[in-house]
Design a protein around this motif. Structure first.
Motif, PDB file in Angstrom:
ATOM      1  N   PRO A  33      -5.711  -1.494   4.950  1.00  0.00           N
ATOM      2  CA  PRO A  33      -4.829  -0.263   4.511  1.00  0.00           C
ATOM      3  C   PRO A  33      -4.530   0.685   5.627  1.00  0.00           C
ATOM      4  CG  PRO A  33      -7.060  -0.550   3.279  1.00  0.00           C
ATOM      5  CD  PRO A  33      -6.954  -1.433   4.422  1.00  0.00           C
ATOM      6  N   GLY A  34      -5.146   0.526   6.802  1.00  0.00           N
ATOM      7  CA  GLY A  34      -4.819   1.433   8.058  1.00  0.00           C
ATOM      8  C   GLY A  34      -3.224   0.754   8.474  1.00  0.00           C
ATOM      9  N   ILE A  35      -3.246  -0.616   8.404  1.00  0.00           N
ATOM     10  CA  ILE A  35      -1.938  -1.205   8.930  1.00  0.00           C
ATOM     11  C   ILE A  35      -0.952  -0.936   7.873  1.00  0.00           C
ATOM     12  CG2 ILE A  35      -0.955  -3.463   9.332  1.00  0.00           C
ATOM     13  CD1 ILE A  35      -3.601  -4.312  10.481  1.00  0.00           C
ATOM     14  N   GLY A  36      -1.436  -0.920   6.674  1.00  0.00           N
ATOM     15  CA  GLY A  36      -0.307  -0.917   5.443  1.00  0.00           C
ATOM     16  C   GLY A  36       0.254   0.427   5.475  1.00  0.00           C
ATOM     17  N   ILE A  37      -0.466   1.447   5.949  1.00  0.00           N
ATOM     18  CA  ILE A  37      -0.070   3.059   5.899  1.00  0.00           C
ATOM     19  C   ILE A  37       0.774   2.929   7.113  1.00  0.00           C
ATOM     20  CG2 ILE A  37      -0.664   5.306   6.233  1.00  0.00           C
ATOM     21  CD1 ILE A  37      -3.241   4.884   4.666  1.00  0.00           C
ATOM     22  N   GLY A  38       0.507   2.489   8.174  1.00  0.00           N
ATOM     23  CA  GLY A  38       1.431   2.629   9.225  1.00  0.00           C
ATOM     24  C   GLY A  38       2.778   1.732   9.100  1.00  0.00           C
ATOM     25  N   ILE A  39       2.857   0.834   8.272  1.00  0.00           N
ATOM     26  CA  ILE A  39       4.048   0.047   8.128  1.00  0.00           C
ATOM     27  C   ILE A  39       4.959   0.983   7.026  1.00  0.00           C
ATOM     28  CG2 ILE A  39       4.915  -1.754   6.822  1.00  0.00           C
ATOM     29  CD1 ILE A  39       2.836  -3.402   7.935  1.00  0.00           C
ATOM     30  N   VAL A  40       4.262   1.581   6.136  1.00  0.00           N
ATOM     31  CA  VAL A  40       4.694   2.518   5.070  1.00  0.00           C
ATOM     32  C   VAL A  40       5.469   3.664   5.905  1.00  0.00           C
ATOM     33  CG1 VAL A  40       4.564   3.892   3.075  1.00  0.00           C
ATOM     34  CG2 VAL A  40       3.617   1.869   3.210  1.00  0.00           C
ATOM     35  N   VAL A  41       4.673   4.319   6.688  1.00  0.00           N
ATOM     36  CA  VAL A  41       5.252   5.527   7.046  1.00  0.00           C
ATOM     37  C   VAL A  41       6.362   5.321   8.126  1.00  0.00           C
ATOM     38  CG1 VAL A  41       4.656   7.472   8.729  1.00  0.00           C
ATOM     39  CG2 VAL A  41       3.193   6.764   6.846  1.00  0.00           C
ATOM     40  N   GLY A  42       6.156   4.090   9.026  1.00  0.00           N
ATOM     41  CA  GLY A  42       7.292   3.923   9.912  1.00  0.00           C
ATOM     42  C   GLY A  42       8.548   3.272   9.123  1.00  0.00           C
ATOM     43  N   ALA A  55      16.294  11.880   2.604  1.00  0.00           N
ATOM     44  CA  ALA A  55      14.916  12.296   3.337  1.00  0.00           C
ATOM     45  C   ALA A  55      13.845  12.539   2.048  1.00  0.00           C
ATOM     46  CB  ALA A  55      14.951  13.106   4.130  1.00  0.00           C
ATOM     47  N   GLY A  56      14.547  13.385   1.175  1.00  0.00           N
ATOM     48  CA  GLY A  56      13.685  14.072   0.124  1.00  0.00           C
ATOM     49  C   GLY A  56      13.021  12.801  -0.653  1.00  0.00           C
ATOM     50  N   GLN A  57      13.964  12.014  -1.045  1.00  0.00           N
ATOM     51  CA  GLN A  57      13.544  10.947  -2.001  1.00  0.00           C
ATOM     52  C   GLN A  57      12.371   9.790  -1.355  1.00  0.00           C
ATOM     53  OE1 GLN A  57      16.681   8.734  -4.044  1.00  0.00           O
ATOM     54  NE2 GLN A  57      15.496   7.331  -5.080  1.00  0.00           N
ATOM     55  N   LEU A  58      12.865   9.460  -0.115  1.00  0.00           N
ATOM     56  CA  LEU A  58      12.052   8.664   0.776  1.00  0.00           C
ATOM     57  C   LEU A  58      10.660   9.164   1.009  1.00  0.00           C
ATOM     58  CD1 LEU A  58      14.712   7.239   3.446  1.00  0.00           C
ATOM     59  CD2 LEU A  58      13.519   6.067   1.609  1.00  0.00           C
ATOM     60  N   ARG A  59      10.453  10.511   1.498  1.00  0.00           N
ATOM     61  CA  ARG A  59       9.330  11.350   1.558  1.00  0.00           C
ATOM     62  C   ARG A  59       8.574  11.154   0.297  1.00  0.00           C
ATOM     63  NH1 ARG A  59      11.004  15.934   2.578  1.00  0.00           N
ATOM     64  NH2 ARG A  59      11.715  15.295   4.754  1.00  0.00           N
ATOM     65  N   THR A  60       9.054  11.296  -0.789  1.00  0.00           N
ATOM     66  CA  THR A  60       8.239  11.008  -2.199  1.00  0.00           C
ATOM     67  C   THR A  60       7.746   9.779  -2.308  1.00  0.00           C
ATOM     68  OG1 THR A  60       9.533  12.902  -3.090  1.00  0.00           O
ATOM     69  CG2 THR A  60       8.295  11.619  -4.590  1.00  0.00           C
ATOM     70  N   THR A  61       8.633   8.641  -2.174  1.00  0.00           N
ATOM     71  CA  THR A  61       8.274   7.110  -2.089  1.00  0.00           C
ATOM     72  C   THR A  61       7.432   6.838  -1.176  1.00  0.00           C
ATOM     73  OG1 THR A  61      10.631   6.709  -2.813  1.00  0.00           O
ATOM     74  CG2 THR A  61       9.285   4.906  -2.201  1.00  0.00           C
ATOM     75  N   MET A  62       7.290   7.500   0.094  1.00  0.00           N
ATOM     76  CA  MET A  62       6.438   7.363   1.240  1.00  0.00           C
ATOM     77  C   MET A  62       4.967   7.719   0.832  1.00  0.00           C
ATOM     78  SD  MET A  62       6.060   8.712   4.856  1.00  0.00           S
ATOM     79  CE  MET A  62       5.661  10.456   4.380  1.00  0.00           C
ATOM     80  N   PHE A  63       4.842   8.810   0.026  1.00  0.00           N
ATOM     81  CA  PHE A  63       3.649   9.463  -0.280  1.00  0.00           C
ATOM     82  C   PHE A  63       2.834   8.401  -1.494  1.00  0.00           C
ATOM     83  CE2 PHE A  63       4.880  13.766   1.552  1.00  0.00           C
ATOM     84  CZ  PHE A  63       4.092  13.616   2.636  1.00  0.00           C
ATOM     85  N   LEU A  64       3.887   8.042  -2.337  1.00  0.00           N
ATOM     86  CA  LEU A  64       3.209   7.136  -3.332  1.00  0.00           C
ATOM     87  C   LEU A  64       2.796   5.822  -2.814  1.00  0.00           C
ATOM     88  CD1 LEU A  64       5.784   7.559  -6.119  1.00  0.00           C
ATOM     89  CD2 LEU A  64       3.495   8.070  -6.362  1.00  0.00           C
ATOM     90  N   GLY A  65       3.518   5.314  -1.816  1.00  0.00           N
ATOM     91  CA  GLY A  65       3.093   3.966  -1.079  1.00  0.00           C
ATOM     92  C   GLY A  65       1.681   4.413  -0.356  1.00  0.00           C
ATOM     93  N   ILE A  66       1.667   5.459   0.243  1.00  0.00           N
ATOM     94  CA  ILE A  66       0.332   5.752   1.073  1.00  0.00           C
ATOM     95  C   ILE A  66      -0.858   5.920   0.041  1.00  0.00           C
ATOM     96  CG2 ILE A  66      -1.036   7.810   2.233  1.00  0.00           C
ATOM     97  CD1 ILE A  66       1.745   8.350   3.688  1.00  0.00           C
ATOM     98  N   ALA A  67      -0.592   6.495  -1.011  1.00  0.00           N
ATOM     99  CA  ALA A  67      -1.512   6.739  -1.869  1.00  0.00           C
ATOM    100  C   ALA A  67      -2.023   5.282  -2.748  1.00  0.00           C
ATOM    101  CB  ALA A  67      -1.122   7.763  -3.240  1.00  0.00           C
ATOM    102  N   PHE A  68      -1.169   4.458  -3.057  1.00  0.00           N
ATOM    103  CA  PHE A  68      -1.658   3.125  -3.530  1.00  0.00           C
ATOM    104  C   PHE A  68      -2.322   2.408  -2.417  1.00  0.00           C
ATOM    105  CE2 PHE A  68       2.288   3.753  -6.361  1.00  0.00           C
ATOM    106  CZ  PHE A  68       1.101   3.978  -7.553  1.00  0.00           C
ATOM    107  N   THR A  69      -1.507   2.452  -1.116  1.00  0.00           N
ATOM    108  CA  THR A  69      -2.284   1.550  -0.009  1.00  0.00           C
ATOM    109  C   THR A  69      -3.704   2.320   0.171  1.00  0.00           C
ATOM    110  OG1 THR A  69      -0.437   1.285   1.097  1.00  0.00           O
ATOM    111  CG2 THR A  69      -2.181   1.085   2.210  1.00  0.00           C
TER     112      THR A  69
END
Length: 83
Positions: A33-42, A55-69
């Protein structure tokens, strides 16, 4: 020492060893999950740099990806308590 006491002693030692291995296993499982979060944020930052208007839509999607990871790490710690 009776055979029953020897058996209890051996089982207690094995249980302690198994719990220690569970902690090591969870530590190794947390790497994914640590590697996954790094990839999602990057990738989200890369997308924001390419299209700043999204940026706004990407940020929302990023936070969802972080939560699932991060849910993977939480499932791992629960599995450690179960087994």
């Amino acid at each position: 020492m009776s055979v029953a006491l020897q058996a209890v002693d051996v089982l207690a030692q094995e249980e302690t060893t198994f719990k220690g291995l569970g902690a090591v296993g969870y530590g190794l499982a947390a790497i994914g999950p640590g590697i996954g979060i790094g990839i999602v944020v990057g990738k989200a930052i890369e997308g924001m740099a390419r299209q700043p208007e999204m940026a706004g839509q990407l940020r929302t999607t990023m936070f969802l990806g972080i939560a699932f990871t991060e849910a993977l790490a939480l499932i791992g710690i629960v599995a450690g308590f179960i087994f």
